[in-house]
Design a protein around this motif. Structure first.
Motif, mmCIF file in Angstrom:
data_model
loop_
_atom_site.group_PDB
_atom_site.id
_atom_site.type_symbol
_atom_site.label_atom_id
_atom_site.label_comp_id
_atom_site.label_asym_id
_atom_site.label_seq_id
_atom_site.Cartn_x
_atom_site.Cartn_y
_atom_site.Cartn_z
ATOM 1 N N VAL A 28 61.474 43.238 -47.744
ATOM 2 C CA VAL A 28 62.398 43.599 -46.671
ATOM 3 C C VAL A 28 63.777 43.983 -47.203
ATOM 4 O O VAL A 28 64.572 44.602 -46.495
ATOM 5 C CB VAL A 28 62.514 42.432 -45.668
ATOM 6 N N TYR A 31 65.365 49.111 -47.796
ATOM 7 C CA TYR A 31 65.384 49.708 -46.457
ATOM 8 C C TYR A 31 65.104 51.205 -46.442
ATOM 9 O O TYR A 31 64.907 51.786 -45.370
ATOM 10 C CB TYR A 31 66.721 49.447 -45.758
ATOM 11 N N LEU A 45 64.391 52.326 -36.136
ATOM 12 C CA LEU A 45 63.740 51.101 -35.662
ATOM 13 C C LEU A 45 63.991 50.893 -34.172
ATOM 14 O O LEU A 45 63.083 50.514 -33.422
ATOM 15 C CB LEU A 45 64.248 49.896 -36.452
ATOM 16 N N ARG A 188 68.837 44.970 -38.761
ATOM 17 C CA ARG A 188 67.579 45.538 -39.276
ATOM 18 C C ARG A 188 66.551 44.453 -39.535
ATOM 19 O O ARG A 188 65.380 44.566 -39.127
ATOM 20 C CB ARG A 188 67.855 46.312 -40.568
ATOM 21 N N LYS A 189 66.967 43.395 -40.205
ATOM 22 C CA LYS A 189 66.026 42.331 -40.549
ATOM 23 C C LYS A 189 65.503 41.607 -39.314
ATOM 24 O O LYS A 189 64.327 41.228 -39.254
ATOM 25 C CB LYS A 189 66.692 41.347 -41.505
ATOM 26 N N LEU A 192 62.898 43.781 -37.543
ATOM 27 C CA LEU A 192 61.631 43.698 -38.269
ATOM 28 C C LEU A 192 60.962 42.344 -38.064
ATOM 29 O O LEU A 192 59.740 42.259 -37.905
ATOM 30 C CB LEU A 192 61.874 43.938 -39.762
#
Length: 211
Positions: A28, A31, A45, A188-189, A192
């Motif tokens: 992860v 990116y 995303l 972002r994390k 996800l």
């Protein structure tokens, strides 16, 4: 990574196995590849999930919003933001409790979380992302030095924050830049993570760009 060959196609063929190994090792933390940016990756995303984003900024003064809107088409998922330098704006527009501001200070985890929750609620978005910190060169103390930054993130079912200490040796502009990038990476994390499980990725994990 670089490769020398008689054509671009052959050079890319040499690079790809190494790129695959790097992606596997970094997970992860990786990116994108090539010309992909963190803001573009986050935008994709959000688009894929049909989700929206709003931001509340203090020390970055609009830098986070600028990073997001640098991506063409970002209006499809970015609804806007509030720049809340003064505590009265944090209270009046974002709903941050005056008692929390008085007891914890504007640069604190509870305030970052309240800012994220407030902007999400008021702009009615799926995600609310906030930044509060001390970019310097003035304003620091022993308890809260220059370079201390808190990022807040709110969704429908959770609110979290991340503490970062970039150090007083970095310039004001650099602290503001890495704060905005760190906020985007936290978002972002978490996007996800929600796609895989309810357990979020460790907030301190840095993103790296694979080239």
């Amino acid at each position: 990574m670089s490769a020398k060959a008689v054509s671009v196609v052959e050079a890319n063929a040499l690079i790809e196995p190494v790129a695959n190994k790097i992606r596997a090792l970094t997970g992860v933390a990786c990116y994108g590849q090539g010309d992909e940016t963190l803001a573009n990756t986050v935008g994709q995303l959000l688009l894929q999930r049909g989700q929206t984003l709003s931001v509340a900024e203090s020390c970055t003064g609009g830098g986070l919003g600028q990073l997001i809107t640098a991506v063409s088409g970002s209006s499809a998922y970015f609804w806007g933001g509030i720049i809340s330098y003064d505590n009265r704006v944090k209270e009046g527009l974002l709903g941050v409790d005056a008692g929390v501001l008085a007891s914890e200070g504007a640069v604190s985890a509870p305030v970052a979380e309240a800012m994220a929750r407030g902007v999400r609620d008021r702009l009615n978005t799926d995600w609310g992302l906030s930044i509060t910190g001390i970019a310097g060169p003035e304003g620091g103390s022993d308890a809260k030095p220059v370079g201390l930054v808190y990022i807040g993130l709110a969704s429908a079912d959770a609110v979290m924050s991340e503490e970062l200490l970039f150090g007083s040796e970095r310039t004001r502009d650099l602290i503001r830049e890495v704060s905005a990038l760190s906020a985007m990476n936290l978002l972002r994390k978490q996007i996800l993570a929600k796609g895989e499980s309810e357990e979020a990725y460790p907030p301190h994990q840095w993103a790296v760009l694979c080239r």
